[in-house]
Design an enzyme around this catalytic site. Structure first.
Site, PDB file in Angstrom:
ATOM      1  N   ILE A   1      -6.385   5.140   7.341  1.00  0.00           N
ATOM      2  CA  ILE A   1      -7.856   5.104   7.377  1.00  0.00           C
ATOM      3  C   ILE A   1      -8.357   3.657   7.411  1.00  0.00           C
ATOM      4  O   ILE A   1      -9.265   3.306   8.161  1.00  0.00           O
ATOM      5  CB  ILE A   1      -8.451   5.864   6.162  1.00  0.00           C
ATOM      6  CG1 ILE A   1      -8.009   7.332   6.221  1.00  0.00           C
ATOM      7  CG2 ILE A   1      -9.981   5.766   6.142  1.00  0.00           C
ATOM      8  CD1 ILE A   1      -8.426   8.179   5.034  1.00  0.00           C
TER       9      ILE A   1
ATOM     10  N   ASN B   1       0.111  -4.571   0.980  1.00  0.00           N
ATOM     11  CA  ASN B   1       1.501  -4.966   0.675  1.00  0.00           C
ATOM     12  C   ASN B   1       2.499  -4.312   1.629  1.00  0.00           C
ATOM     13  O   ASN B   1       3.708  -4.452   1.466  1.00  0.00           O
ATOM     14  CB  ASN B   1       1.858  -4.646  -0.787  1.00  0.00           C
ATOM     15  CG  ASN B   1       1.923  -3.149  -1.052  1.00  0.00           C
ATOM     16  OD1 ASN B   1       1.611  -2.346  -0.178  1.00  0.00           O
ATOM     17  ND2 ASN B   1       2.322  -2.783  -2.252  1.00  0.00           N
TER      18      ASN B   1
ATOM     19  N   GLY C   1       1.475   1.128   4.456  1.00  0.00           N
ATOM     20  CA  GLY C   1       0.725   0.667   5.628  1.00  0.00           C
ATOM     21  C   GLY C   1       1.672   0.013   6.630  1.00  0.00           C
ATOM     22  O   GLY C   1       2.797  -0.343   6.283  1.00  0.00           O
TER      23      GLY C   1
ATOM     24  N   ALA D   1     -12.233   4.434  -2.955  1.00  0.00           N
ATOM     25  CA  ALA D   1     -11.810   5.711  -2.375  1.00  0.00           C
ATOM     26  C   ALA D   1     -11.137   6.574  -3.425  1.00  0.00           C
ATOM     27  O   ALA D   1     -10.138   6.178  -4.022  1.00  0.00           O
ATOM     28  CB  ALA D   1     -10.853   5.464  -1.215  1.00  0.00           C
TER      29      ALA D   1
ATOM     30  N   TYR E   1      -1.620  12.464 -10.691  1.00  0.00           N
ATOM     31  CA  TYR E   1      -2.267  11.715  -9.607  1.00  0.00           C
ATOM     32  C   TYR E   1      -3.775  11.982  -9.600  1.00  0.00           C
ATOM     33  O   TYR E   1      -4.586  11.052  -9.518  1.00  0.00           O
ATOM     34  CB  TYR E   1      -1.638  12.125  -8.264  1.00  0.00           C
ATOM     35  CG  TYR E   1      -2.384  11.612  -7.060  1.00  0.00           C
ATOM     36  CD1 TYR E   1      -2.222  10.291  -6.626  1.00  0.00           C
ATOM     37  CD2 TYR E   1      -3.259  12.437  -6.346  1.00  0.00           C
ATOM     38  CE1 TYR E   1      -2.909   9.820  -5.517  1.00  0.00           C
ATOM     39  CE2 TYR E   1      -3.951  11.974  -5.245  1.00  0.00           C
ATOM     40  CZ  TYR E   1      -3.769  10.665  -4.831  1.00  0.00           C
ATOM     41  OH  TYR E   1      -4.460  10.196  -3.744  1.00  0.00           O
TER      42      TYR E   1
END
Ligand code: UDP
Length: 329
Positions: free
Chosen positions: A14, A34, A38, A119, A151
């Protein structure tokens, strides 16, 4: 007026789309990532842009966070451990990233008075499958010893932190709860169902439907999600508020999704039902239905998602076909 945005996790799925959009709108973008989940390739276009800067580092490093945040006008905090598969397999790392990382970001944002969008996730609703879920809906959580609920609890803590910084310390914060989001660049590696099913179908492998497949999700296209985030950033009334972002119109059972993907790819694959305890770990729990009520964001910024499930699947199939043809899928 052009502004400088810091996007944590900007090399992710995103974040990279948001980066591209902000650059196209004339803003300056700094990405802090990091590269754990990603990928630099997600920023191939952005990296050619003179208004783009990449910083390789972790949100767990308060010195780096302080440094990158100092000269920005707005932070979009997306860096997090995401994906049910990842968080179930690496609960401690996920927890630390999602709690301490957010604290570092908000702490520095407060120091320099930089407005911040945090987010969160539809996971915070836990097992509340009454849907469509409004932002005020109850959280129905299972035991915190189950990684998935740990989580969800961490993300809820992120929300509370962001909102408390707003109320007690006058930091401008916005919270978004992202529901299932799909689109180009979404990796199949962390469990997300559409990229996985599409690759399985294109390779002729069995489609791995977990549980009975009667569970329901709705899927939002990343382009719609990015539009929603940008709309909120530009609207003063969104400060101090929480918003669902998702597409309630694209509701489907996982079994129907598997069959639709087989049909659209013309695949010879068959559906294989896999019990949850085999797919994840003993004690894993799924929610039966998760659908957002998006009236709050629609009223606040006039946003409604426009991309259909057909478009989402067409995009996912196109991208995966190209990757597989190139030998990288
Ligand atoms: N799922 C599945 N097979 C897979 C991956 C996921 O049946 O290979 C199911 C998963 O159990 C859930 C739904 O698809 O019910 C959506 O999963 P995803 O991990 O994409 O997102 P979630 O909604 O669980 O956060």
């Amino acid at each position: 007026m052009s502004r400088t945005f810091l996007i944590t996790g900007g090399a992710g799925f995103i974040g990279s789309h948001l980066t591209d959009r902000l650059l196209a709108e004339g803003d300056e973008v700094v990405v802090l990532d990091n590269l754990s989940t990603g990928r630099l390739e997600n920023l191939d276009d952005a990296r050619r842009h003179p208004r783009f800067h990449f910083v390789h580092g972790s949100i767990l490093d308060p010195l780096i966070v302080d440094e990158v945040l100092r000269d920005t006008d707005f932070v979009v905090h997306l860096a997090a451990a995401v994906g049910v598969k990842l968080i179930v397999e690496q609960p401690l790392r996920s927890l630390i990233t999602n709690v301490r990382g957010t604290e570092n970001v908000l702490d520095a944002a407060h120091r320099y008075r930089v407005p911040t969008l945090v987010a969160s996730s539809s996971e915070i609703y836990g097992k509340n499958d009454a849907g469509p879920l409004a932002e005020t809906a109850d959280r129905i959580m299972g035991s915190p010893t189950v990684a998935r609920w740990a989580y969800g609890s961490a993300k809820a803590l992120d929300e509370i932190l962001a909102l408390t910084y707003n109320r007690e310390r006058e930091l401008q914060t916005i919270v978004v709860r992202l529901f299932n989001t799909v689109g180009p660049r979404q990796s199949p590696a962390y469990g997300m169902v559409i990229p996985r099913f599409v690759r399985q179908a294109l390779r002729g492998d069995a489609i791995t439907v977990f549980g009975t497949g009667t569970q329901v999700r709705c899927f939002g296209h990343v382009n719609d999600v990015v539009s929603a985030i940008i709309g909120l950033i530009h609207t003063e009334a969104s400060v101090g508020e929480v918003f669902n972002i998702g597409n309630p119109a694209n509701e489907i059972t996982i079994l129907d999704l598997a069959e639709e993907i087989i049909r659209r790819t013309g695949s010879s694959s068959t559906v294989k039902l896999i019990p949850y305890e085999e797919a994840y770990a003993t004690g894993f729990e799924d929610m039966h239905r998760r659908i957002p009520d998006i009236s709050k964001i629609s009223t606040t910024i006039g946003w409604t998602p426009t991309e259909s499930l057909e478009q989402i699947l067409a995009d996912a199939i196109e991208e995966a076909s190209i990757e597989i043809a190139a030998g990288s899928g």
